[in-house]
Design a protein around this motif. Sequence first.
Motif, PDB file in Angstrom:
ATOM      1  N   GLY A  90      -0.900  21.052 -16.393  1.00  0.00           N
ATOM      2  CA  GLY A  90      -2.011  19.676 -16.665  1.00  0.00           C
ATOM      3  C   GLY A  90      -2.114  18.936 -15.180  1.00  0.00           C
ATOM      4  N   VAL A  91      -2.653  18.008 -15.295  1.00  0.00           N
ATOM      5  CA  VAL A  91      -2.726  17.025 -14.272  1.00  0.00           C
ATOM      6  C   VAL A  91      -1.962  15.892 -14.728  1.00  0.00           C
ATOM      7  N   VAL A  92      -0.720  15.221 -14.075  1.00  0.00           N
ATOM      8  CA  VAL A  92      -0.060  14.066 -14.295  1.00  0.00           C
ATOM      9  C   VAL A  92      -0.269  13.162 -13.508  1.00  0.00           C
ATOM     10  N   GLU A  93      -0.357  12.022 -13.754  1.00  0.00           N
ATOM     11  CA  GLU A  93      -0.625  10.867 -12.768  1.00  0.00           C
ATOM     12  C   GLU A  93       0.597  10.172 -12.554  1.00  0.00           C
ATOM     13  N   VAL A  94       0.927  10.022 -11.010  1.00  0.00           N
ATOM     14  CA  VAL A  94       2.313   9.144 -10.904  1.00  0.00           C
ATOM     15  C   VAL A  94       1.658   7.690 -10.182  1.00  0.00           C
ATOM     16  N   GLU A  95       1.900   6.779 -11.033  1.00  0.00           N
ATOM     17  CA  GLU A  95       1.168   5.372 -10.394  1.00  0.00           C
ATOM     18  C   GLU A  95       2.167   4.207 -10.513  1.00  0.00           C
ATOM     19  N   SER A  96       1.935   3.439  -9.572  1.00  0.00           N
ATOM     20  CA  SER A  96       2.366   1.984  -9.581  1.00  0.00           C
ATOM     21  C   SER A  96       1.553   0.979 -10.276  1.00  0.00           C
ATOM     22  N   HIS A 150       5.465   5.241 -12.168  1.00  0.00           N
ATOM     23  CA  HIS A 150       5.317   5.528 -13.740  1.00  0.00           C
ATOM     24  C   HIS A 150       4.851   6.914 -13.641  1.00  0.00           C
ATOM     25  N   VAL A 151       5.412   7.970 -14.120  1.00  0.00           N
ATOM     26  CA  VAL A 151       4.907   9.441 -13.992  1.00  0.00           C
ATOM     27  C   VAL A 151       4.455   9.599 -15.677  1.00  0.00           C
ATOM     28  N   HIS A 152       3.127   9.687 -15.717  1.00  0.00           N
ATOM     29  CA  HIS A 152       2.468   9.829 -16.834  1.00  0.00           C
ATOM     30  C   HIS A 152       2.562  11.161 -17.581  1.00  0.00           C
ATOM     31  N   SER A 153       3.850  11.880 -17.797  1.00  0.00           N
ATOM     32  CA  SER A 153       4.044  13.168 -18.289  1.00  0.00           C
ATOM     33  C   SER A 153       4.451  12.842 -19.790  1.00  0.00           C
ATOM     34  N   THR A 154       4.620  13.839 -20.706  1.00  0.00           N
ATOM     35  CA  THR A 154       5.132  13.964 -21.864  1.00  0.00           C
ATOM     36  C   THR A 154       6.475  14.415 -22.398  1.00  0.00           C
ATOM     37  N   PRO A 172       1.499  -2.691  -6.664  1.00  0.00           N
ATOM     38  CA  PRO A 172       0.277  -3.049  -7.068  1.00  0.00           C
ATOM     39  C   PRO A 172      -0.159  -1.758  -8.104  1.00  0.00           C
ATOM     40  N   ASP A 173      -1.441  -1.813  -8.492  1.00  0.00           N
ATOM     41  CA  ASP A 173      -1.909  -1.025  -9.584  1.00  0.00           C
ATOM     42  C   ASP A 173      -2.469  -0.048  -8.984  1.00  0.00           C
ATOM     43  N   VAL A 174      -1.984   0.933  -8.626  1.00  0.00           N
ATOM     44  CA  VAL A 174      -2.773   2.099  -7.847  1.00  0.00           C
ATOM     45  C   VAL A 174      -2.057   3.622  -8.246  1.00  0.00           C
ATOM     46  N   VAL A 175      -2.972   4.616  -8.259  1.00  0.00           N
ATOM     47  CA  VAL A 175      -2.410   6.030  -8.674  1.00  0.00           C
ATOM     48  C   VAL A 175      -1.783   6.506  -7.338  1.00  0.00           C
ATOM     49  N   VAL A 176      -0.750   6.844  -7.018  1.00  0.00           N
ATOM     50  CA  VAL A 176      -0.019   7.341  -5.773  1.00  0.00           C
ATOM     51  C   VAL A 176      -0.076   8.722  -5.704  1.00  0.00           C
ATOM     52  N   LEU A 177      -0.008   9.525  -6.771  1.00  0.00           N
ATOM     53  CA  LEU A 177      -0.164  11.158  -6.791  1.00  0.00           C
ATOM     54  C   LEU A 177      -0.812  11.545  -7.842  1.00  0.00           C
ATOM     55  N   GLN A 178      -1.591  12.620  -7.903  1.00  0.00           N
ATOM     56  CA  GLN A 178      -1.779  13.525  -9.170  1.00  0.00           C
ATOM     57  C   GLN A 178      -0.920  14.839  -9.038  1.00  0.00           C
ATOM     58  N   LEU A 179      -0.168  14.997 -10.086  1.00  0.00           N
ATOM     59  CA  LEU A 179       0.641  16.383 -10.019  1.00  0.00           C
ATOM     60  C   LEU A 179      -0.105  17.355 -10.959  1.00  0.00           C
ATOM     61  N   GLU A 210       0.916  -1.288   0.005  1.00  0.00           N
ATOM     62  CA  GLU A 210      -0.081   0.032   0.005  1.00  0.00           C
ATOM     63  C   GLU A 210       0.821   1.313  -0.089  1.00  0.00           C
ATOM     64  N   PHE A 211       0.318   2.238  -0.753  1.00  0.00           N
ATOM     65  CA  PHE A 211       1.005   3.592  -1.120  1.00  0.00           C
ATOM     66  C   PHE A 211       0.487   4.688  -0.110  1.00  0.00           C
ATOM     67  N   THR A 212       1.271   5.678   0.640  1.00  0.00           N
ATOM     68  CA  THR A 212       0.909   6.827   1.111  1.00  0.00           C
ATOM     69  C   THR A 212       1.703   7.625   0.950  1.00  0.00           C
TER      70      THR A 212
END
Length: 128
Positions: free
Chosen positions: A109-115, A83-87, A118-125, A54-56
């Motif tokens: 914009g909004v960039v998701e940082v995810e694992s 994974h940082v879903h930036s361009t 497990p498959d989870v969005v950790v942060l939204q930048l 689990e992530f915090t």
Amino acid sequence: MSGRGLARLVPLALVVAVSLTACGGGDDADPPASTQPATEGDSVALTVTREGGEFTPNGERVELGVDQTLVLTVTADEAGDLHVHSTPEQEIAYEEGTSEHEITIDRPGVVEVESHEPDVVVLQLEVR
């Protein structure tokens, strides 16, 4: 009710209405302290913890300026990647223990940082 009685109730009704509005809990509350980054000069520092799969933080939104550096400290009980879903996309590989990584986003914009494990969005930048 007479005109005088009504005239006395109007100010009371206004006071009650204003009091209730001031006490109302809205959705504008500050996020939990763990997701509030520390700003140091031109960079923002934030800690991500992985424990027991689990992530915090877990999906919270963090504000970041365009070209502002996010210094991400990862404390993990096992190795993995974010994974940082930036361009272009960025990948952060981390080992078990504590490691430090830097992320810079050059577009708003909004960039998701995810694992993915497990498959989870950790942060939204939220980049502005």
